[in-house]
Design an enzyme around this catalytic site. Structure first.
Site, PDB file in Angstrom:
ATOM      1  N   ASP A  65       0.877  -1.166  -0.093  1.00  0.00           N
ATOM      2  CA  ASP A  65       0.071  -0.004   0.145  1.00  0.00           C
ATOM      3  C   ASP A  65       0.794   1.271   0.065  1.00  0.00           C
ATOM      4  OD1 ASP A  65      -2.124   2.051   0.695  1.00  0.00           O
ATOM      5  OD2 ASP A  65      -3.304   0.352   1.129  1.00  0.00           O
ATOM      6  N   ASN A  87      -6.159  -5.157  -5.910  1.00  0.00           N
ATOM      7  CA  ASN A  87      -7.118  -4.271  -5.185  1.00  0.00           C
ATOM      8  C   ASN A  87      -7.236  -2.906  -5.176  1.00  0.00           C
ATOM      9  OD1 ASN A  87      -9.642  -4.210  -3.522  1.00  0.00           O
ATOM     10  ND2 ASN A  87      -7.822  -3.331  -2.307  1.00  0.00           N
ATOM     11  N   TYR A 142     -13.949   6.431 -14.765  1.00  0.00           N
ATOM     12  CA  TYR A 142     -13.724   5.249 -13.900  1.00  0.00           C
ATOM     13  C   TYR A 142     -14.599   3.852 -14.559  1.00  0.00           C
ATOM     14  CZ  TYR A 142     -14.545   2.776  -9.333  1.00  0.00           C
ATOM     15  OH  TYR A 142     -14.550   1.758  -8.260  1.00  0.00           O
ATOM     16  N   LYS A 155     -12.917   0.225 -14.951  1.00  0.00           N
ATOM     17  CA  LYS A 155     -13.361  -1.000 -14.370  1.00  0.00           C
ATOM     18  C   LYS A 155     -13.809  -1.804 -15.287  1.00  0.00           C
ATOM     19  CE  LYS A 155     -12.491   0.039 -10.145  1.00  0.00           C
ATOM     20  NZ  LYS A 155     -11.125  -0.646  -9.370  1.00  0.00           N
ATOM     21  N   THR A 209     -15.945   1.693   2.602  1.00  0.00           N
ATOM     22  CA  THR A 209     -14.448   1.957   2.770  1.00  0.00           C
ATOM     23  C   THR A 209     -14.251   3.651   2.592  1.00  0.00           C
ATOM     24  OG1 THR A 209     -14.015   2.301   0.282  1.00  0.00           O
ATOM     25  CG2 THR A 209     -14.307  -0.113   1.169  1.00  0.00           C
TER      26      THR A 209
END
Length: 246
Positions: A36, A89, A154, A158, A189
């Site tokens: 990360d 991810n 976006y 995706k 999230t």
């Protein structure tokens, strides 16, 4: 695949879906590299794994930097001897409309699509080198399965993840490497904070937003179900987990 005694790399493991998946894998006996760009969040995830009696290490990783990605996978092999699982991810939302300044929408493509392609490429290379096969799960979005007028870039990124991953189904026959995609609806999230606390509170109260653990459970299913290669899993509040026909 039985997750016990496997080695996994999880990008975006410092929070949200990534953190929930790191914990789910560690609970099942995997050793996990938490990758990360958020060092504090990544180290907190490792601490949580330690508290469970599991095994995890953190590496700072900007997924748009090939050297960082390669370093995360190399760490898995150097520290634990092999690579079985890659959960690509890490992702972002943000300014999407592209009429004036391309900076925001180009960053979305870089993180949400190009980095997934690059990470998959590196993971496949490592899995082929060890000769054990493996499983790669790439995070897309429900938005990748349908148009979205206020987030066209976006949605495009995706959708690219979905069809890129589906196009690698042949790797299962060639190298016993299964590549699958998970497409969540809205998840509670840090990325969802852009909706504002009031709207988030309403969604939580009405049970109209997914928990990160819901997605982690889907990732575990995609890893453990050996029949799934090139699969696209939808995860929604109303219908739970299901597969998109391909």
């Amino acid at each position: 695949m039985n997750i016990t005694d496997t080695v996994a790399v999880v990008s975006g493991g410092g929070s949200g879906i990534g953190r929930a998946t790191v914990l789910a894998l560690a609970e099942r006996g995997a050793s996990v590299v938490v990758a990360d760009v958020d060092e504090e969040g990544g180290r907190q995830t490792v601490d949580l794994v330690d508290g469970l009696g599991g095994t995890a290490v953190f590496t700072r990783c900007d997924v748009t930097e090939t050297d960082d990605l390669a370093g995360a996978f190399a760490l898995a092999v150097d520290r634990f001897g092999l690579l079985d699982i890659a959960f690509n991810n890490a992702g972002i939302a943000g300014g999407d409309l592209f009429a004036d300044d391309p900076g925001d929408w180009e960053r979305i493509v870089d993180v949400d699509l190009t980095a997934v392609i690059d990470a998959t490429r590196i993971a496949v290379r490592e899995m082929k080198r060890t000769g054990r096969g493996g499983v790669i799960v790439n995070t897309a979005s429900l938005i990748g399965l349908a148009p979205m007028a206020d987030a066209p870039v976006y949605a495009a990124a995706k959708a690219g993840v979905v069809n890129f991953s589906r196009s690698l189904a042949h790797l299962d026959d060639e190298s016993e490497i299964r590549v699958n995609t998970i497409c969540p609806e809205l998840v509670d999230t840090p990325m969802a904070l852009g909706l504002g606390e009031e709207q988030l509170a309403e969604l939580r109260a009405a049970d109209e937003i997914l928990a990160p653990e819901d997605i982690a459970a889907g990732v575990v299913e995609l890893i453990t179900d050996d029949s799934r290669a090139g699969a696209v899993m939808r995860v929604t509040v109303g219908d739970g987990r299901g597969y998109v026909s391909t």
